[in-house]
Each structure stands twice: as structure tokens, then as C-alpha cells.
Design a protein around this motif. Structure first.
Motif, PDB file in Angstrom:
ATOM      1  N   GLY A 269       1.423  -1.270  -0.407  1.00  0.00           N
ATOM      2  CA  GLY A 269      -0.471  -0.011  -0.029  1.00  0.00           C
ATOM      3  C   GLY A 269       1.262   1.078  -0.188  1.00  0.00           C
ATOM      4  O   GLY A 269       1.946   0.713  -0.079  1.00  0.00           O
ATOM      5  N   ARG A 270       0.373   2.623  -0.047  1.00  0.00           N
ATOM      6  CA  ARG A 270       0.917   4.034  -0.158  1.00  0.00           C
ATOM      7  C   ARG A 270       2.033   3.710   1.041  1.00  0.00           C
ATOM      8  O   ARG A 270       3.436   4.483   0.961  1.00  0.00           O
ATOM      9  N   THR A 271       1.085   3.854   2.342  1.00  0.00           N
ATOM     10  CA  THR A 271       2.161   3.574   3.806  1.00  0.00           C
ATOM     11  C   THR A 271       3.268   2.709   3.202  1.00  0.00           C
ATOM     12  O   THR A 271       4.385   4.198   4.123  1.00  0.00           O
ATOM     13  N   GLN A 272       2.973   1.861   3.007  1.00  0.00           N
ATOM     14  CA  GLN A 272       4.348   1.039   2.600  1.00  0.00           C
ATOM     15  C   GLN A 272       5.217   1.749   1.603  1.00  0.00           C
ATOM     16  O   GLN A 272       6.629   1.483   1.930  1.00  0.00           O
ATOM     17  N   TYR A 273       4.603   1.918   0.508  1.00  0.00           N
ATOM     18  CA  TYR A 273       5.438   2.849  -0.498  1.00  0.00           C
ATOM     19  C   TYR A 273       6.376   4.012  -0.117  1.00  0.00           C
ATOM     20  O   TYR A 273       7.333   4.321  -0.365  1.00  0.00           O
ATOM     21  N   LEU A 274       5.361   4.707   0.489  1.00  0.00           N
ATOM     22  CA  LEU A 274       6.465   5.755   1.375  1.00  0.00           C
ATOM     23  C   LEU A 274       7.823   5.483   2.400  1.00  0.00           C
ATOM     24  O   LEU A 274       8.548   5.996   2.365  1.00  0.00           O
ATOM     25  N   ARG A 275       7.560   4.621   2.948  1.00  0.00           N
ATOM     26  CA  ARG A 275       8.316   4.090   4.275  1.00  0.00           C
ATOM     27  C   ARG A 275       9.958   4.202   3.858  1.00  0.00           C
ATOM     28  O   ARG A 275      10.602   4.120   3.417  1.00  0.00           O
TER      29      ARG A 275
ATOM     30  N   SER B  87     -13.026   1.767  -1.683  1.00  0.00           N
ATOM     31  CA  SER B  87     -12.821   2.364  -0.455  1.00  0.00           C
ATOM     32  C   SER B  87     -11.321   3.671  -0.520  1.00  0.00           C
ATOM     33  O   SER B  87     -12.537   4.857  -1.635  1.00  0.00           O
ATOM     34  N   CYS B  88     -10.470   4.253  -0.396  1.00  0.00           N
ATOM     35  CA  CYS B  88      -9.254   4.824  -0.208  1.00  0.00           C
ATOM     36  C   CYS B  88      -8.775   4.961  -1.816  1.00  0.00           C
ATOM     37  O   CYS B  88      -7.588   5.696  -1.710  1.00  0.00           O
ATOM     38  N   LYS B  89      -8.240   4.288  -1.886  1.00  0.00           N
ATOM     39  CA  LYS B  89      -7.151   3.553  -3.121  1.00  0.00           C
ATOM     40  C   LYS B  89      -7.915   4.593  -4.209  1.00  0.00           C
ATOM     41  O   LYS B  89      -8.884   5.284  -4.715  1.00  0.00           O
ATOM     42  N   ARG B  90      -6.842   4.612  -5.035  1.00  0.00           N
ATOM     43  CA  ARG B  90      -6.309   5.557  -6.202  1.00  0.00           C
ATOM     44  C   ARG B  90      -7.217   4.888  -7.787  1.00  0.00           C
ATOM     45  O   ARG B  90      -6.498   3.545  -7.397  1.00  0.00           O
ATOM     46  N   TYR B  91      -7.843   4.769  -8.207  1.00  0.00           N
ATOM     47  CA  TYR B  91      -8.904   4.002  -9.775  1.00  0.00           C
ATOM     48  C   TYR B  91      -8.360   4.584 -10.459  1.00  0.00           C
ATOM     49  O   TYR B  91      -8.523   6.149 -10.551  1.00  0.00           O
ATOM     50  N   LEU B  92      -8.541   4.324 -11.671  1.00  0.00           N
ATOM     51  CA  LEU B  92      -8.546   4.991 -13.221  1.00  0.00           C
ATOM     52  C   LEU B  92      -9.934   4.379 -14.204  1.00  0.00           C
ATOM     53  O   LEU B  92     -10.354   3.082 -13.589  1.00  0.00           O
TER      54      LEU B  92
END
Length: 375
Positions: free
Chosen positions: A89-95, A213-218
């Protein structure tokens, strides 16, 4: 003479098994290590979060081919690093991004071959090239789930896909039926087939809000990318850099989805087929020739365009769709591709080349790095 070292960055598991290293794709890294050992290159698989910034050493794993086992190692930060990190997820990516950027800034590191951004970022980069733009499906970022209403009113159907997804997970096709109901088909987060029908747009929107949910979608136009019998398929093109530092095509193959499946991913139960025999079954000789010409042209143009925008890359898996009229579409580009298409086809030469090219290009970069140090 000191041996050359190639680093492979991975995300390790927090609950490692005693019997094996705590990361996926171990079979691929074993093959990479064997070919590297023969070429005088040590392959170190490490988690960038396990870097000692005081000593500039990484803690990781090395496969000892002649012993057939992995060992724990502590080695200086490798001068060339290939990013094979897959994030939850984005949290892990930023870390991880913070640690990777720190490695990139290190004077000990010649090159960090990072991955591409999400699907929207790749779409934007490709759309800047006038020759590539006509091959891109109409796509926009999903900023409000109510955007679906306009797409369904004007087109009748659309594709909803996560910006950072892979393996076809959580990809949906949404169709407005003549009865006024709405049909959803695709795959869930565990890559299981999914289907549902809704009586009203409000019901559909409520369900999609929970699904997205809060995910980014196209949002993407829905294309008929199926065989004459209605099975989904796409073409995977693997392009890589070799020992001369230049891009080359390693091979192409068809991925054929299960009957009734929206996607053709191997991880979703798809199967590989040789390209030309498959296309010849679906299209006439002239159309097949035009399709192959387009696939080859695009496989040459896409890597050059993406490198201009994203920086140095090592390999790309490019997924193409082909509609019933024989028109080619650029679906996705993956900078951390798998190699299962060649394994399934029992294509030993291309399967070996897909690994050998990585070592050859690493040697090319390492030789340039050592030459730079000597100057």
C-alpha cells in the motif's frame, strides 16, 4: 580482483520462514544468482530498510549455487541496484521511498534502477509521444465515483482499475444493461472471479464506494479484447537492456484468460500461447502482419519514451490488447515483470535470455562504474 556485485532490492516478510529467505520470487533470484556466479557477479538480495547508514552496508541474502543454499550476508552497498520492491500500500511505499532515495544519493551507488510510477503516471508519460498517443485507450483518473454515471451514459460500459494494482486484481468491467440494471464482472483483491448485478445506479455506487475504498483508481474505455470464441487475451512483450547497454526485445507471447475471465493474467489462471500461431488463428494473414509490425514498433518506442521521463530502466513487460478489428492498444507497462510466459511455453532459450540479459546489463553498468572510479 574484487568480484562485481549486483544488488536486488526487495520487500521482506515480517514473519520469515526458517527454511527459506523472507521474500518472494526466490526461484527467479536463484537463476539470476547462478548466471551471475558464472559471469563473476555476486547477486545480493536485500531489503533497503536493512541498510546500516553508518557503515554503508546492507544485510541480505546470497545464493551459493554450488552448495544450493541461501546464506545471510553483510556486504557494502552494491554499486548497481535493481528495484524489485512490491508494496502492500501507499504507507509502505512511502516508508521505502525514503530509504531508496537515500541509496540513490550515495556516492557509492552508480545506479539505482527504480520502477515506474502508477498506471496514470505511465499513461501520462506515453501520451506525450505523438506516435504512441493513438494506441492508448481513453483514460482518466477517478476523483469521484459519480464519474461512472457519465461514462455509462455515453459509452454503456467502462473499465475500473487500481492505479497501483498488478496481476489483474480488483479490475472491474461495469456495464449498463438494456433493462436499466448494472452488471459488474472482474476480480477481487485475492484475484478470485467476481460478478454482481445491481437494480439501480445508487446500489451500484454504494457497492463501488466500499470496493474502491480510499484507493486511487482509473476509468478506462471498455474494449473488446477477446478471441472469436469470447476469451480474453493480451500480448506480453518483454524488452530488456543487454550487454551493450541498448534496448532489445527478448520475446513476445500471448496470455489467454480462462473462459469468462475479464483479464488474461497468468496469476489469474491464464495460460501462455506462442504469438504467431495464435494470431493466425484469429486474424487473416494481412491483419496478422500489421499487428506484428505494430507490436514490434511500439516495443521499440515505449522504453525510449519512458526512460526520458522516468530515468534509467533495466527491463519492461509491456501488455498489449488487440481488438476484433486487429487494432493494437497499449494496456499497461510493468518495470518489474515476471517471466512465467516463457516458462509455460517451455521456451528455454527465451527464459534463459530473460535472466542472462539482466546480468549482462549489470556487468555493462559495473564496468562503467569501475572505469569511472579509475579516472
Amino acid at each position: 580482483m574484487e568480484r562485481k556485485t549486483l544488488g536486488i532490492m526487495v520487500v521482506t516478510s515480517r514473519t520469515p520462514r526458517r527454511s527459506s529467505p523472507p521474500f518472494s520470487d526466490r526461484g527467479f533470484y536463484r537463476r539470476l544468482s547462478r548466471i551471475g556466479e558464472q559471469a563473476g557477479v555476486d547477486v545480493i538480495v536485500f531489503d533497503p530498510l536493512h541498510t546500516n547508514w553508518n557503515t554503508m552496508e546492507v544485510s541480505g541474502y546470497q545464493f551459493i549455487a554450488h552448495e544450493g543454499r541461501w546464506i545471510r550476508v553483510h556486504k557494502p552497498v552494491p554499486p548497481v541496484i535493481y528495484d524489485r520492491c512490491f508494496y502492500s500500500g501507499r504507507t509502505q511505499y512511502l516508508r521505502y521511498k525514503q530509504a531508496i532515495n537515500r541509496l540513490r544519493r550515495s556516492r557509492k551507488v552508480r545506479c539505482v534502477l527504480c520502477g515506474l510510477g502508477g498506471k496514470w503516471q505511465v499513461h501520462e508519460m506515453l501520451s506525450q509521444h505523438p506516435e504512441l498517443r493513438p494506441y492508448l485507450p481513453e483514460t482518466e483518473q477517478l476523483t469521484d465515483i459519480l464519474q461512472l454515471s457519465g461514462w455509462l451514459d455515453s459509452r454503456g460500459a467502462c473499465i475500473l482499475k487500481p492505479n497501483a494494482g498488478s496481476h489483474g486484481k480488483k479490475v472491474l468491467r461495469i456495464t449498463r444493461l438494456e433493462s436499466g440494471r448494472y452488471e459488474v464482472s472482474g476480480r477481487d483483491a485475492l484475484n478470485r472471479p467476481l460478478s454482481a448485478t445491481f437494480d439501480s445506479l445508487s446500489q451500484l455506487i454504494r457497492w463501488l464506494n466500499a470496493f474502491v475504498s480510499c484507493k486511487r483508481y482509473l476509468l478506462q474505455e471498455s474494449l473488446d479484447l477477446t478471441t472469436s470464441s469470447g476469451r480474453s487475451f493480451d500480448v506480453r512483450s518483454l524488452v530488456q537492456k543487454g550487454g551493450d547497454g541498448k534496448w532489445q526485445m527478448t520475446g513476445m507471447a500471448v496470455r489467454l484468460g480462462r473462459p469468462g475471465s475479464l483479464t488474461a493474467n497468468i496469476h489469474g489462471g491464464g495460460e501462455s500461447r506462442p504469438l504467431l500461431p495464435f494470431l493466425s488463428e484469429q486474424y487473416d494473414e494481412v491483419t496478422t502482419g500489421m499487428i506484428v509490425s505494430d507490436l514490434e514498433k511500439l516495443s521499440c518506442l515505449i522504453p525510449l519514451q519512458l526512460e526520458k521521463q522516468a530515468g534509467p530502466l533495466m527491463e519492461l513487460g509491456i501488455d498489449f490488447g488487440i481488438d476484433r478489428e486487429g487494432r493494437v492498444w497499449i494496456l499497461e507497462v510493468n518495470s518489474k515483470p515476471g517471466r512465467s510466459i516463457f516458462t509455460q511455453l517451455h521456451d528455454a532459450s527465451r527464459s534463459k535470455a530473460s535472466v542472462h540479459n539482466l546480468i549482462s546489463y549489470a556487468i555493462y553498468l559495473l564496468d562503467r562504474h569501475l572505469g569511472g572510479l579509475a579516472q
